[in-house]
Write an enzyme that holds these catalytic residues in place. Structure first.
Site, mmCIF file in Angstrom:
data_model
loop_
_atom_site.group_PDB
_atom_site.id
_atom_site.type_symbol
_atom_site.label_atom_id
_atom_site.label_comp_id
_atom_site.label_asym_id
_atom_site.label_seq_id
_atom_site.Cartn_x
_atom_site.Cartn_y
_atom_site.Cartn_z
ATOM 1 N N HIS A 228 0.847 -1.208 0.000
ATOM 2 C CA HIS A 228 0.000 0.000 0.000
ATOM 3 C C HIS A 228 0.880 1.254 0.000
ATOM 4 O O HIS A 228 0.641 2.199 -0.755
ATOM 5 C CB HIS A 228 -0.859 0.057 1.276
ATOM 6 C CG HIS A 228 -1.907 -1.005 1.403
ATOM 7 N ND1 HIS A 228 -2.067 -1.760 2.541
ATOM 8 C CD2 HIS A 228 -2.874 -1.419 0.545
ATOM 9 C CE1 HIS A 228 -3.087 -2.597 2.385
ATOM 10 N NE2 HIS A 228 -3.587 -2.421 1.177
ATOM 11 N N LYS B 131 -16.635 -7.222 9.757
ATOM 12 C CA LYS B 131 -17.278 -7.269 11.073
ATOM 13 C C LYS B 131 -16.235 -7.390 12.176
ATOM 14 O O LYS B 131 -16.424 -6.889 13.268
ATOM 15 C CB LYS B 131 -18.260 -8.439 11.129
ATOM 16 C CG LYS B 131 -19.493 -8.148 10.303
ATOM 17 C CD LYS B 131 -20.649 -9.039 10.676
ATOM 18 C CE LYS B 131 -21.929 -8.657 9.953
ATOM 19 N NZ LYS B 131 -21.837 -8.743 8.495
ATOM 20 N N ARG C 129 -1.796 -6.125 -8.208
ATOM 21 C CA ARG C 129 -0.556 -6.839 -7.900
ATOM 22 C C ARG C 129 -0.299 -7.940 -8.916
ATOM 23 O O ARG C 129 0.824 -8.198 -9.329
ATOM 24 C CB ARG C 129 -0.643 -7.484 -6.502
ATOM 25 C CG ARG C 129 -0.631 -6.500 -5.378
ATOM 26 C CD ARG C 129 -1.145 -7.135 -4.117
ATOM 27 N NE ARG C 129 -2.530 -7.562 -4.290
ATOM 28 C CZ ARG C 129 -3.315 -7.978 -3.303
ATOM 29 N NH1 ARG C 129 -2.838 -8.065 -2.090
ATOM 30 N NH2 ARG C 129 -4.555 -8.328 -3.540
ATOM 31 N N SER D 196 -2.917 -7.608 3.228
ATOM 32 C CA SER D 196 -3.164 -7.451 4.669
ATOM 33 C C SER D 196 -3.603 -8.784 5.269
ATOM 34 O O SER D 196 -3.205 -9.157 6.362
ATOM 35 C CB SER D 196 -4.267 -6.414 4.902
ATOM 36 O OG SER D 196 -3.909 -5.176 4.357
#
Ligand code: PNS
Length: 169
Positions: free
Chosen positions: A24, A48, A97, A135
């Site tokens: 990022h 969530k 990517r 991530s």
């Protein structure tokens, strides 16, 4: 009378950033060189069970981009195109990517184009050394005791160490 019209380009970079990776960050630095202003937008109503809260994610991105003058960080909820309109941005930055990202990204770009025809999506590629970094994988590997140094900024690594007790098998 001399009239100078300045055309500035503002882009938004939306995402979950849970947490920010070096991929990022690499993309932010590349894009900041070609636009006048780049606003990183952390989606505030996505997962969530995120690992980091939205304010924590914003803080990490702010710290990591402190030295890049034309980058700011904010949050958004709802439609991306509405966020872009509020920011008066002309473009959306998204990273590609690998070819596997392409299909989903083009779908989103086309849907966003339908919703906001004047908004352009800019695809950029991070450095190839980050082409496999996400991530999700960073969190999984860290949680299982694997090394993620060099894949996230040091300040993110410190927060991971403080937040996650790696499982040992
Ligand atoms: O980093 P991510 O999780 O891949 O980012 C996805 C994101 C935030 C760009 C996408 O989920 C999004 O734009 N959400 C906002 C809601 C929206 O506008 N959805 C329609 C997109 S076509």
């Amino acid at each position: 009378m001399l009239l100078i019209v300045v055309n500035t380009v503002k882009a938004i970079y939306p995402g979950s950033f849970d947490p920010l990776t070096n991929g990022h960050l690499d993309l932010i630095a590349r894009c900041a060189k070609i636009v006048d202003q780049l606003v990183v937008g952390v989606l505030s109503n996505s997962q969530k069970h995120p690992l980091f809260s939205v304010p924590e994610r914003v803080e990490m991105i702010q710290e990591a981009t402190r030295d890049i003058g034309n980058v700011s960080v904010t949050t958004f909820a709802g439609l991306l195109v509405d966020f872009a309109q509020r920011e008066r941005a002309q473009a959306v930055l998204r990273g590609i990517r690998a070819i596997s990202d392409y299909e989903y990204e083009v779908q989103m770009a086309m849907m966003n184009r339908r919703l906001a025809p004047g908004l352009e999506t800019i695809f950029m590629m991070p450095h190839e050394k980050y082409s496999y970094v996400s991530s999700r994988l960073v969190k999984e590997v860290f949680r299982l005791g694997g090394a993620v140094d060099g894949l996230v900024p040091e300040l993110v690594l410190e927060r991971l160490r403080a937040r996650v007790e790696p499982e040992r098998y």
